[in-house]
Design a protein around this motif. Structure first.
Motif, PDB file in Angstrom:
ATOM      1  N   PHE A   1       0.802  -1.381  -0.036  1.00  8.70           N
ATOM      2  CA  PHE A   1       0.033  -0.134  -0.116  1.00  8.70           C
ATOM      3  C   PHE A   1       1.032   1.195  -0.103  1.00  8.70           C
ATOM      4  CE2 PHE A   1      -2.608   3.325   1.940  1.00  8.70           C
ATOM      5  CZ  PHE A   1      -3.954   2.958   1.437  1.00  8.70           C
ATOM      6  N   LEU A   2       0.539   2.188  -0.837  1.00  6.54           N
ATOM      7  CA  LEU A   2       1.299   3.399  -1.167  1.00  6.54           C
ATOM      8  C   LEU A   2       0.497   4.596  -1.062  1.00  6.54           C
ATOM      9  CD1 LEU A   2       2.399   1.294  -3.567  1.00  6.54           C
ATOM     10  CD2 LEU A   2       4.309   2.938  -3.563  1.00  6.54           C
ATOM     11  N   ARG A   3       0.814   5.321   0.019  1.00  7.77           N
ATOM     12  CA  ARG A   3       0.216   6.620   0.526  1.00  7.77           C
ATOM     13  C   ARG A   3       1.195   7.740   0.784  1.00  7.77           C
ATOM     14  NH1 ARG A   3      -3.935   5.961   4.954  1.00  7.77           N
ATOM     15  NH2 ARG A   3      -5.246   5.566   3.392  1.00  7.77           N
ATOM     16  N   GLY A   4       1.117   8.675  -0.327  1.00  3.90           N
ATOM     17  CA  GLY A   4       2.337   9.506  -0.099  1.00  3.90           C
ATOM     18  C   GLY A   4       3.989   8.834  -0.380  1.00  3.90           C
ATOM     19  N   GLU A   5       4.867   9.493   0.977  1.00  3.55           N
ATOM     20  CA  GLU A   5       5.808   8.554   1.078  1.00  3.55           C
ATOM     21  C   GLU A   5       5.660   7.307   2.042  1.00  3.55           C
ATOM     22  OE1 GLU A   5       8.708  11.454   2.105  1.00  3.55           O
ATOM     23  OE2 GLU A   5       8.503  12.625   0.351  1.00  3.55           O
ATOM     24  N   GLU A   6       4.614   7.145   2.366  1.00  7.82           N
ATOM     25  CA  GLU A   6       4.300   6.051   3.247  1.00  7.82           C
ATOM     26  C   GLU A   6       4.041   4.753   2.315  1.00  7.82           C
ATOM     27  OE1 GLU A   6       1.032   4.426   6.545  1.00  7.82           O
ATOM     28  OE2 GLU A   6       0.745   6.446   5.622  1.00  7.82           O
ATOM     29  N   VAL A   7       4.786   3.682   2.959  1.00  6.56           N
ATOM     30  CA  VAL A   7       4.577   2.357   2.068  1.00  6.56           C
ATOM     31  C   VAL A   7       4.411   1.361   3.326  1.00  6.56           C
ATOM     32  CG1 VAL A   7       5.783   0.534   1.026  1.00  6.56           C
ATOM     33  CG2 VAL A   7       6.271   2.791   0.347  1.00  6.56           C
ATOM     34  N   GLN A   8       3.222   0.439   2.964  1.00  7.81           N
ATOM     35  CA  GLN A   8       2.711  -0.543   4.053  1.00  7.81           C
ATOM     36  C   GLN A   8       2.498  -1.826   3.376  1.00  7.81           C
ATOM     37  OE1 GLN A   8      -0.586   0.815   6.257  1.00  7.81           O
ATOM     38  NE2 GLN A   8      -0.782  -0.843   7.661  1.00  7.81           N
ATOM     39  N   VAL A   9       3.044  -2.904   3.917  1.00  5.21           N
ATOM     40  CA  VAL A   9       2.509  -4.223   3.499  1.00  5.21           C
ATOM     41  C   VAL A   9       1.288  -4.518   4.323  1.00  5.21           C
ATOM     42  CG1 VAL A   9       3.283  -6.404   3.232  1.00  5.21           C
ATOM     43  CG2 VAL A   9       5.227  -4.566   2.996  1.00  5.21           C
ATOM     44  N   LEU A  10       0.334  -4.972   3.613  1.00  3.49           N
ATOM     45  CA  LEU A  10      -0.990  -5.238   4.175  1.00  3.49           C
ATOM     46  C   LEU A  10      -1.167  -6.641   4.566  1.00  3.49           C
ATOM     47  CD1 LEU A  10      -3.126  -2.877   1.960  1.00  3.49           C
ATOM     48  CD2 LEU A  10      -2.295  -2.182   4.290  1.00  3.49           C
ATOM     49  N   GLU A  11      -0.309  -6.963   5.587  1.00  4.71           N
ATOM     50  CA  GLU A  11      -0.703  -8.343   6.144  1.00  4.71           C
ATOM     51  C   GLU A  11      -2.324  -8.868   6.465  1.00  4.71           C
ATOM     52  OE1 GLU A  11       1.411 -10.902   5.842  1.00  4.71           O
ATOM     53  OE2 GLU A  11       3.364  -9.936   5.362  1.00  4.71           O
ATOM     54  N   PRO A  12      -2.730  -9.842   6.390  1.00  2.19           N
ATOM     55  CA  PRO A  12      -4.193 -10.070   6.797  1.00  2.19           C
ATOM     56  C   PRO A  12      -4.000 -10.177   8.293  1.00  2.19           C
ATOM     57  CG  PRO A  12      -2.983 -12.273   5.756  1.00  2.19           C
ATOM     58  CD  PRO A  12      -1.966 -11.142   5.519  1.00  2.19           C
ATOM     59  N   THR A  13      -5.252  -9.807   9.098  1.00  2.00           N
ATOM     60  CA  THR A  13      -5.085  -9.926  10.310  1.00  2.00           C
ATOM     61  C   THR A  13      -5.457 -11.275  10.878  1.00  2.00           C
ATOM     62  OG1 THR A  13      -7.369  -9.298  10.192  1.00  2.00           O
ATOM     63  CG2 THR A  13      -5.975  -7.506  11.002  1.00  2.00           C
ATOM     64  N   LEU A  14      -6.216 -12.232  10.001  1.00  3.95           N
ATOM     65  CA  LEU A  14      -6.716 -13.501  10.151  1.00  3.95           C
ATOM     66  C   LEU A  14      -6.147 -14.175   9.015  1.00  3.95           C
ATOM     67  CD1 LEU A  14      -9.772 -13.506  12.331  1.00  3.95           C
ATOM     68  CD2 LEU A  14      -7.368 -13.889  13.153  1.00  3.95           C
ATOM     69  N   THR A  15      -5.860 -15.396   8.842  1.00  3.97           N
ATOM     70  CA  THR A  15      -5.472 -16.319   7.764  1.00  3.97           C
ATOM     71  C   THR A  15      -6.908 -16.905   7.179  1.00  3.97           C
ATOM     72  OG1 THR A  15      -3.306 -17.003   8.864  1.00  3.97           O
ATOM     73  CG2 THR A  15      -4.212 -18.397   6.962  1.00  3.97           C
ATOM     74  N   SER A  16      -6.889 -16.700   5.928  1.00  7.79           N
ATOM     75  CA  SER A  16      -7.990 -17.406   5.286  1.00  7.79           C
ATOM     76  C   SER A  16      -7.610 -18.500   4.410  1.00  7.79           C
ATOM     77  CB  SER A  16      -8.656 -16.292   4.287  1.00  7.79           C
ATOM     78  OG  SER A  16      -9.152 -15.327   4.800  1.00  7.79           O
ATOM     79  N   THR A  17      -8.430 -19.638   4.171  1.00  7.96           N
ATOM     80  CA  THR A  17      -7.950 -20.970   3.642  1.00  7.96           C
ATOM     81  C   THR A  17      -7.828 -20.659   1.989  1.00  7.96           C
ATOM     82  OG1 THR A  17      -9.548 -22.073   5.111  1.00  7.96           O
ATOM     83  CG2 THR A  17      -8.605 -23.109   3.210  1.00  7.96           C
ATOM     84  N   PRO A  18      -6.517 -21.024   1.735  1.00 10.47           N
ATOM     85  CA  PRO A  18      -6.062 -21.105  -0.079  1.00 10.47           C
ATOM     86  C   PRO A  18      -7.167 -21.897  -0.811  1.00 10.47           C
ATOM     87  CG  PRO A  18      -4.200 -21.497   1.398  1.00 10.47           C
ATOM     88  CD  PRO A  18      -5.302 -21.565   2.365  1.00 10.47           C
ATOM     89  N   LEU A  19      -7.301 -21.767  -1.768  1.00  7.86           N
ATOM     90  CA  LEU A  19      -8.324 -22.693  -2.654  1.00  7.86           C
ATOM     91  C   LEU A  19      -7.688 -23.957  -2.765  1.00  7.86           C
ATOM     92  CD1 LEU A  19      -8.477 -19.994  -5.742  1.00  7.86           C
ATOM     93  CD2 LEU A  19      -9.988 -20.052  -3.633  1.00  7.86           C
ATOM     94  N   ASN A  20      -8.786 -24.765  -2.797  1.00  5.38           N
ATOM     95  CA  ASN A  20      -8.949 -26.216  -2.681  1.00  5.38           C
ATOM     96  C   ASN A  20      -8.195 -26.901  -1.637  1.00  5.38           C
ATOM     97  OD1 ASN A  20      -9.665 -28.556  -4.448  1.00  5.38           O
ATOM     98  ND2 ASN A  20      -7.536 -28.823  -4.992  1.00  5.38           N
ATOM     99  N   LEU A  21      -8.083 -26.154  -0.574  1.00  2.00           N
ATOM    100  CA  LEU A  21      -7.575 -26.775   0.660  1.00  2.00           C
ATOM    101  C   LEU A  21      -8.735 -26.660   1.832  1.00  2.00           C
ATOM    102  CD1 LEU A  21      -3.848 -25.339   0.847  1.00  2.00           C
ATOM    103  CD2 LEU A  21      -4.734 -27.535  -0.015  1.00  2.00           C
ATOM    104  N   SER A  22      -9.797 -26.392   1.641  1.00  2.00           N
ATOM    105  CA  SER A  22     -10.956 -26.246   2.728  1.00  2.00           C
ATOM    106  C   SER A  22     -11.241 -27.480   3.188  1.00  2.00           C
ATOM    107  CB  SER A  22     -11.996 -25.764   2.207  1.00  2.00           C
ATOM    108  OG  SER A  22     -12.775 -26.429   1.047  1.00  2.00           O
ATOM    109  N   ALA A  23     -11.053 -28.617   2.354  1.00  2.00           N
ATOM    110  CA  ALA A  23     -11.131 -30.033   3.106  1.00  2.00           C
ATOM    111  C   ALA A  23     -10.136 -30.193   4.287  1.00  2.00           C
ATOM    112  CB  ALA A  23     -11.208 -31.008   2.045  1.00  2.00           C
ATOM    113  N   LEU A  24      -8.718 -29.777   4.209  1.00  2.00           N
ATOM    114  CA  LEU A  24      -7.984 -29.861   4.885  1.00  2.00           C
ATOM    115  C   LEU A  24      -7.770 -28.890   6.021  1.00  2.00           C
ATOM    116  CD1 LEU A  24      -4.812 -31.130   2.490  1.00  2.00           C
ATOM    117  CD2 LEU A  24      -6.350 -32.425   3.965  1.00  2.00           C
ATOM    118  N   LEU A  25      -8.225 -27.692   5.781  1.00  2.00           N
ATOM    119  CA  LEU A  25      -7.863 -26.655   6.571  1.00  2.00           C
ATOM    120  C   LEU A  25      -9.205 -26.014   7.009  1.00  2.00           C
ATOM    121  CD1 LEU A  25      -4.916 -24.921   4.780  1.00  2.00           C
ATOM    122  CD2 LEU A  25      -4.672 -26.653   6.486  1.00  2.00           C
ATOM    123  N   GLY A  26     -10.202 -26.295   6.539  1.00  2.00           N
ATOM    124  CA  GLY A  26     -11.483 -25.707   7.060  1.00  2.00           C
ATOM    125  C   GLY A  26     -11.796 -24.451   6.062  1.00  2.00           C
TER     126      GLY A  26
END
Length: 370
Positions: free
Chosen positions: A259-284
């Motif tokens: 994320f870039l706002r002016g001279e500020e640069v921020q990496v937007l890490e997720p606050t909670l992990t979401s399941t990757p595609l095709n892994l819901s049977a294993l990870l929920g």
């Protein structure tokens, strides 16, 4: 090179270099003839004349290759008038044999080039369907895209992206199917087509990603078991409401946006992990949406892991966040152009993985369209 929404390719040799390569059989003929005529006959440079038609087979059509071989044969016969003990019959026979073989090799090469050209046309058409050019502007949102193939002859792969102007706002998708080959391309196509259909109908990002999850699972079940491991995929969906001052991000195991706002640069890490595609049977079946402020002038860089996993000579990963701080003021197209150039420079011109990236900026009101 293609500026947006399609594949970018490496730089080709310049016209002068290409002409020099095409003329190399002639240069070899002239060089060998000159050496044969100006050096003592004991050295017998004339025996190198068959090399010229052999080289021509890799560069020229059949007829010019045969004509060059004929010229070499005439040169050999001419040399025999001055040097009777050059072994002319043996060298002449070698020239004839090599010329015939070179003509046949040239014929096979041309056939294969025609086949490869036809395959490339099909691949280009498939690439335009899978990664069709994105609109540069959707309402107040500027969008630019970049795709780099790890293999120079490749057209499409497992990386994908899409953008849609929906009743709920501008929705963006970027992702990466693990694995390579046609199986990965098929899985990426299934994800994109599902997104294109459901992005307009589902009011909630969780509902969109669940539809995509189901589509990938059905696709994976329809292919041979040996290929199913390739259908694990990461994905990230962004929703930018029309006229809103915030964005919603659903990250399913994908590299976080920058994320870039002016001279500020921020990496937007997720606050909670979401399941990757095709892994819901294993990870929920767990999906979390983050909300981030997004004001006019703000910019966001979405990318696949081929960007951050690009390595230099020492094996160090590409420092994307630090790189973004040096280029925070660049507009979306310039930002991706610089990223393209710097990635190739960092990796010494050789990529180990496909790369896809989207640069998205909320335009200030009153800014003229470029």
């Amino acid at each position: 090179m293609i500026q947006s929404g399609r594949l970018r390719r490496r730089h080709r040799p310049r016209g002068g270099q290409r002409e020099a390569v095409l003329l190399s059989p002639v240069l070899v003929t002239i060089l060998v003839t000159g050496l044969a005529a100006s050096t003592p006959r004991e050295i017998a440079f004339s025996r190198l004349l068959p090399a010229a038609p052999a080289l021509a087979a890799a560069l020229w059509p059949v007829l010019p290759t045969v004509l060059l071989g004929t010229f070499c044969l005439l040169v050999m016969i001419g040399l025999s008038f001055n040097y009777s003990d050059l072994g002319t019959p043996y060298t002449a026979a070698a020239i004839v044999a090599v010329t015939l073989a070179a003509a046949y090799a040239s014929h096979l090469r041309l056939q294969r080039e025609e086949t490869l050209f036809a395959v490339r046309l099909v691949a280009d058409a498939a690439q335009k369907v899978l990664l069709r050019p994105l609109p540069h502007l959707i309402r107040s949102i500027e969008i630019e895209s970049l795709y780099l193939a790890a293999q120079e002859q490749a057209r499409i792969g497992g990386d994908f992206y899409e953008a849609a102007d929906t009743p709920y706002g501008v929705r963006l998708l970027i992702g990466d199917v693990r694995g390579k080959g046609l199986s990965a391309v098929g899985a990426a196509s299934a994800v994109i087509n599902c997104f294109r259909e459901n992005a307009y109908d589902q009011p909630d990002l969780r509902a969109v990603i669940r539809r995509i999850q189901s589509t990938v699972s059905r696709y994976s079940a329809s292919v041979p078991a040996d290929d199913q491991i390739e259908h694990f995929a990461t994905a990230l969906i962004v929703e930018i409401p029309h006229g809103g001052r915030h964005i919603s991000i659903l990250n399913c195991g994908h590299p976080p946006p920058v994320f870039l706002r002016g001279e500020e640069v921020q990496v937007l890490e997720p606050t909670l992990t979401s399941t990757p595609l095709n892994l819901s049977a294993l990870l929920g079946d767990h999906y979390h949406v983050d909300t981030v402020a997004f004001a006019p002038g703000d910019q966001m860089l979405l990318y696949t892991d081929g960007v951050t996993e690009t390595r230099d000579r020492a094996g160090e990963f590409f420092p994307l966040a630090d790189w973004a701080r040096r280029h925070h003021g660049a507009p979306p197209r310039d930002l991706l152009d610089r990223l393209h150039a710097d990635l190739f420079h960092y990796a010494r011109g050789r990529l180990d993985d496909d790369i896809a990236a989207l640069a998205v900026r909320y335009r200030h009101s009153g800014v003229p369209e470029r």
